[in-house]
Design an enzyme around this catalytic site. Structure first.
Site, PDB file in Angstrom:
ATOM      1  N   LYS A 165       6.179  13.655   0.569  1.00 17.70           N
ATOM      2  CA  LYS A 165       5.771  13.697  -1.009  1.00 17.70           C
ATOM      3  C   LYS A 165       4.049  14.135  -0.289  1.00 17.70           C
ATOM      4  O   LYS A 165       3.445  13.480  -0.682  1.00 17.70           O
ATOM      5  CB  LYS A 165       5.526  13.181  -2.639  1.00 17.70           C
ATOM      6  CG  LYS A 165       5.087  14.375  -3.493  1.00 17.70           C
ATOM      7  CD  LYS A 165       4.582  15.082  -3.575  1.00 17.70           C
ATOM      8  CE  LYS A 165       2.975  14.192  -4.142  1.00 17.70           C
ATOM      9  NZ  LYS A 165       1.796  15.167  -4.351  1.00 17.70           N
ATOM     10  N   GLY A 216       4.892  13.356  -7.027  1.00 20.57           N
ATOM     11  CA  GLY A 216       4.892  12.096  -7.035  1.00 20.57           C
ATOM     12  C   GLY A 216       4.795  11.114  -8.271  1.00 20.57           C
ATOM     13  O   GLY A 216       5.129  10.422  -7.537  1.00 20.57           O
ATOM     14  N   GLU A 222      -1.915   1.870   0.465  1.00 20.62           N
ATOM     15  CA  GLU A 222      -2.639   1.420   1.236  1.00 20.62           C
ATOM     16  C   GLU A 222      -3.661   2.239   0.268  1.00 20.62           C
ATOM     17  O   GLU A 222      -4.077   3.746  -0.117  1.00 20.62           O
ATOM     18  CB  GLU A 222      -3.067   2.806   2.147  1.00 20.62           C
ATOM     19  CG  GLU A 222      -2.210   1.835   3.659  1.00 20.62           C
ATOM     20  CD  GLU A 222      -2.777   0.601   4.340  1.00 20.62           C
ATOM     21  OE1 GLU A 222      -3.876   0.205   3.709  1.00 20.62           O
ATOM     22  OE2 GLU A 222      -2.136  -0.210   5.166  1.00 20.62           O
ATOM     23  N   CYS A 249     -10.854   6.228   4.060  1.00 21.98           N
ATOM     24  CA  CYS A 249     -10.827   5.003   3.335  1.00 21.98           C
ATOM     25  C   CYS A 249     -11.578   4.166   3.900  1.00 21.98           C
ATOM     26  O   CYS A 249     -12.171   3.463   3.141  1.00 21.98           O
ATOM     27  CB  CYS A 249      -9.517   5.225   2.969  1.00 21.98           C
ATOM     28  SG  CYS A 249      -8.419   4.245   4.533  1.00 21.98           S
ATOM     29  N   GLU A 300     -15.952   4.320  -4.761  1.00 23.65           N
ATOM     30  CA  GLU A 300     -15.581   5.152  -3.883  1.00 23.65           C
ATOM     31  C   GLU A 300     -16.658   6.926  -3.213  1.00 23.65           C
ATOM     32  O   GLU A 300     -16.172   7.260  -5.259  1.00 23.65           O
ATOM     33  CB  GLU A 300     -14.095   5.393  -3.563  1.00 23.65           C
ATOM     34  CG  GLU A 300     -13.761   5.336  -2.102  1.00 23.65           C
ATOM     35  CD  GLU A 300     -12.234   5.684  -1.637  1.00 23.65           C
ATOM     36  OE1 GLU A 300     -11.722   6.093  -2.618  1.00 23.65           O
ATOM     37  OE2 GLU A 300     -12.390   4.937  -0.588  1.00 23.65           O
TER      38      GLU A 300
HETATM   39  P1  NAD Z   1      -5.086  10.671  -5.013  1.00 20.01           P
HETATM   40  O1  NAD Z   1      -4.778   9.368  -5.340  1.00 20.01           O
HETATM   41  O2  NAD Z   1      -5.866  12.003  -5.927  1.00 20.01           O
HETATM   42  O3  NAD Z   1      -3.558  11.576  -4.272  1.00 20.01           O
HETATM   43  C1  NAD Z   1      -2.666  11.009  -3.258  1.00 20.01           C
HETATM   44  C2  NAD Z   1      -1.395  11.342  -3.501  1.00 20.01           C
HETATM   45  O4  NAD Z   1      -0.755  10.657  -4.576  1.00 20.01           O
HETATM   46  C3  NAD Z   1      -1.886  12.447  -3.571  1.00 20.01           C
HETATM   47  O5  NAD Z   1      -0.309  13.522  -2.940  1.00 20.01           O
HETATM   48  C4  NAD Z   1      -1.111  13.160  -4.861  1.00 20.01           C
HETATM   49  O6  NAD Z   1      -0.523  13.971  -5.686  1.00 20.01           O
HETATM   50  C5  NAD Z   1      -0.133  11.887  -5.225  1.00 20.01           C
HETATM   51  N1  NAD Z   1      -0.662  12.044  -6.944  1.00 20.01           N
HETATM   52  C6  NAD Z   1      -0.965  12.042  -7.950  1.00 20.01           C
HETATM   53  N2  NAD Z   1      -0.883  11.257  -8.996  1.00 20.01           N
HETATM   54  C7  NAD Z   1      -0.129  10.850  -9.033  1.00 20.01           C
HETATM   55  C8  NAD Z   1       0.661   9.953  -9.437  1.00 20.01           C
HETATM   56  N3  NAD Z   1       0.257   9.356 -10.736  1.00 20.01           N
HETATM   57  N4  NAD Z   1       1.624   9.366  -8.771  1.00 20.01           N
HETATM   58  C9  NAD Z   1       2.546   9.377  -7.984  1.00 20.01           C
HETATM   59  N5  NAD Z   1       2.021  10.036  -7.469  1.00 20.01           N
HETATM   60  C10 NAD Z   1       0.302  10.860  -7.386  1.00 20.01           C
HETATM   61  O7  NAD Z   1      -6.138  10.432  -3.589  1.00 20.01           O
HETATM   62  P2  NAD Z   1      -6.551  11.985  -2.918  1.00 20.01           P
HETATM   63  O8  NAD Z   1      -7.584  12.162  -3.334  1.00 20.01           O
HETATM   64  O9  NAD Z   1      -5.676  12.586  -2.010  1.00 20.01           O
HETATM   65  O10 NAD Z   1      -7.085  10.553  -1.201  1.00 20.01           O
HETATM   66  C11 NAD Z   1      -8.289  10.546  -1.216  1.00 20.01           C
HETATM   67  C12 NAD Z   1      -7.752   8.965  -1.413  1.00 20.01           C
HETATM   68  O11 NAD Z   1      -7.279   8.531  -0.685  1.00 20.01           O
HETATM   69  C13 NAD Z   1      -9.319   7.986  -1.765  1.00 20.01           C
HETATM   70  O12 NAD Z   1      -9.619   6.959  -2.033  1.00 20.01           O
HETATM   71  C14 NAD Z   1      -8.890   7.354  -0.476  1.00 20.01           C
HETATM   72  O13 NAD Z   1      -9.713   6.055  -0.555  1.00 20.01           O
HETATM   73  C15 NAD Z   1      -7.542   6.863  -0.046  1.00 20.01           C
HETATM   74  N6  NAD Z   1      -7.369   7.125   1.119  1.00 20.01           N
HETATM   75  C16 NAD Z   1      -6.711   5.486   1.526  1.00 20.01           C
HETATM   76  C17 NAD Z   1      -6.734   5.751   2.741  1.00 20.01           C
HETATM   77  C18 NAD Z   1      -5.648   4.120   3.185  1.00 20.01           C
HETATM   78  O14 NAD Z   1      -5.294   3.507   4.254  1.00 20.01           O
HETATM   79  N7  NAD Z   1      -6.606   2.816   2.694  1.00 20.01           N
HETATM   80  C19 NAD Z   1      -6.281   6.207   3.503  1.00 20.01           C
HETATM   81  C20 NAD Z   1      -6.797   7.504   3.383  1.00 20.01           C
HETATM   82  C21 NAD Z   1      -7.369   7.442   2.023  1.00 20.01           C
END
Ligand code: NAD
Length: 516
Positions: A183, A221, A259, A293, A392
């Site tokens: 997803k 998700g 992650e 990240c 962040e």
């Molecule tokens: P997000 O948490 O908003 O979304 C990530 C994913 O989760 C998307 O596919 C989204 O549709 C889904 N999602 C949203 N609500 C959900 C729920 N309640 N249950 C399950 N899934 C859900 O993150 P983003 O804005 O897409 O990405 C940025 C964030 O990702 C930053 O905080 C960044 O640090 C983090 N990130 C971490 C890593 C790592 O490896 N540690 C790598 C890349 C990004």
């Protein structure tokens, strides 16, 4: 085949490319704000079918036991991506806003090549370890440890490095014998959907082994996280969403791999080349508009050289003007969306309210009226207690904080809810190593070393996550451990009997000798 020839992507469910039951949603070029086309919008019923297909493929086929088939399919996917590399590159620049220069590394080419690591690992892995013979509780037993797939994996990914993160889950999860439902983020549906096209056209993946469900609705998700038919959730995204995933997964005690976010520190010790270190910190914080990240977003510098450090950092960051991601020289492209740009702008406003000042940047670039751009920004004049130093931001924003020596630098670096990554610069490698050892983070760069690599596990301490992606540890995240204990003939008994027989024979010889 031209990828996405009709500018409309489909879902991949049970081996077929299908339309979404909720219609379609737009995918937008963040550098121009133009609509690139549409993606299939999955609803809960589509997700249910994808999970069911993955369940069947796991439970009713020999996918999880046929390592040769899995390796072949992964290598076919890798080759298909190589064969479509230039199309994928243009798509990635357009949809992700990824600077062209990064597509020859972590945004595209490196993750494609890293699929070899997953396939090679599956091929060479010791699935069974002989624990040997023992007599636990007096019972003679032969024991084996077997590693096997967890089952159906729900993979949920963000938009910032979509190929890297999608493939870092698909590769090891499938190599280890799981089936999967991906997803992806609503902001980058095509980066995932193209895999569906390549898989159906160019690989032997059996139906249901991999399913790709794009959706504009974040609740898809959430449903994937709570579904009892899913054995494991592998999530990359923000810490807030990670917490929601963990909570949703708790009802069925799923294995959860997270992650999450970071607020990593770049520590410059007082013997380091200050200008060189600040320039590297500035470059890193501006790359891909800070949407990484593990980017170091707190620059910790010796207090007595604070002004000099702020000036050097601002000089580099001001030179990295936000630019067209198509241009091979661009380091800082756009943010992914208007929402994300406004969120970053909100943090810049907060920095001023908190008493900080901008040494460069501070808002939207005057020369760009289209696209979700923010100027690379250096915030000075705040301590590690400021919210902009603790939360962040996920934009091209670097906060410079003074420290009073190595112990103080370590204290400040570790004074964070996150623990993803860090950097240490010092002229003395031993001193740098000793500071690196004290950082409570999953990866550390010392004097410019690169920790990102297919064989190096990546992940975080504290609220930056649970588990590791990539490397052998990343492969084993997708396995369960089974011990098989088989009742055995008593070797101790046999040995004892043998020694009894030996003693009896000796006694009888002795007896015979005595009788003579
Ligand atoms: P997000 O948490 O908003 O979304 C990530 C994913 O989760 C998307 O596919 C989204 O549709 C889904 N999602 C949203 N609500 C959900 C729920 N309640 N249950 C399950 N899934 C859900 O993150 P983003 O804005 O897409 O990405 C940025 C964030 O990702 C930053 O905080 C960044 O640090 C983090 N990130 C971490 C890593 C790592 O490896 N540690 C790598 C890349 C990004």
């Amino acid at each position: 085949m031209a990828l996405l020839a009709d500018r409309e992507s489909r879902l991949l469910i049970d081996g077929k490319l299908v339309a979404g039951s909720a219609g379609t949603f737009d995918t937008v070029n963040p550098a121009t704000e133009e609509v690139l086309g549409v993606a299939a919008d999955a609803d809960a019923a589509d997700l249910g079918q994808a999970i069911e297909a993955a369940r069947r493929a796991f439970d009713e086929t020999d996918w999880s036991r046929d390592t040769a088939l899995r390796v072949r399919c992964l290598r076919q996917l890798q080759q298909a991506m190589r064969d479509h590399l230039e199309e994928l590159r243009e798509l990635t620049i357009a949809e992700v806003g990824a600077p062209r220069m990064l597509t020859s590394g972590g945004q595209l080419e490196t993750p494609i090549e890293d699929l070899s690591f997953a396939a090679d690992t599956a091929e060479n892995y010791s699935w069974t370890t002989d624990l040997g013979y023992a007599t636990p509780q007096g019972i003679p037993t032969d024991r084996r440890i077997v590693r096997e797939a967890v089952g159906v994996v729900g993979a949920i990914t963000p938009w910032n490095f979509p190929h890297q993160i999608n493939l870092a889950k698909i590769g090891p999860a499938l190599a280890a014998g799981n089936t999967l439902v991906l997803k992806p983020a609503p902001d980058t549906p095509w980066a995932a959907a193209v895999l569906g096209e390549l898989i159906t056209e160019h690989t032997d993946f059996p139906p249901g082994v991999i399913n790709i469900v794009t959706s504009s609705d974040h609740r898809i998700g959430a449903l994937l996280s709570e579904d009892p038919r899913v054995d494991m959730v592998s999530f990359t995204g923000s810490t807030a969403t990670g917490r929601a995933v963990m909570t949703a997964a708790a009802a069925t005690i799923k294995k959860v791999f997270l992650e999450l976010g970071g607020k990593s520190a770049f520590v410059v010790l007082d013997d380091a080349d200050l200008a060189g270190a600040c320039s590297m910190a500035a470059f890193t914080a501006s790359m891909h508009a800070g949407q990484g990240c593990a980017i170091t977003t707190r620059l910790l510098v010796p207090r007595q050289r604070y002004d000099e450090a702020v000036e050097a950092t601002a000089a580099t960051m001001a030179s990295l003007r936000p630019g067209d991601p198509n241009d091979a020289r661009t380091v800082c492209g756009p943010l992914i969306s208007a929402r994300q740009r406004d969120r970053v702008q909100g943090y810049l406003d907060l920095a001023i309210q908190e008493g900080g000042r901008f040494a460069c940047g501070g808002g939207r670039p005057a020369d760009r009226d289209k696209g979700f751009f923010i100027e690379p920004t250096v915030i000075a004049g705040l301590t590690n207690d400021a919210r902009v130093a603790r939360e962040e931001i996920f934009g091209p924003v670097l906060t410079v904080i003074p420290h009073d020596g190595d112990d103080d630098a370590v204290r400040i670096a570790n004074d964070s809810p996150y623990g993803l990554s860090g950097t240490v610069f010092s002229a003395d490698p031993d001193r740098a190593a000793s500071v690196a050892a004290r950082l409570r983070v999953g990866t550390v760069n010392v004097n410019g070393g690169i920790w990102y690599s297919a064989d190096a596990p990546f992940g975080g301490y504290k609220q930056s996550g649970i588990g590791r992606e990539m490397g052998l540890a990343g492969f084993e995240e997708y396995t369960e451990i089974k011990v098989i204990a088989a009742a055995a003939a008593s070797r101790d008994g046999a040995a004892a009997a043998a020694s009894r027989d030996g003693a009896a024979a000796a006694a009888s010889r002795d007896g015979a000798a005595a009788a003579q």
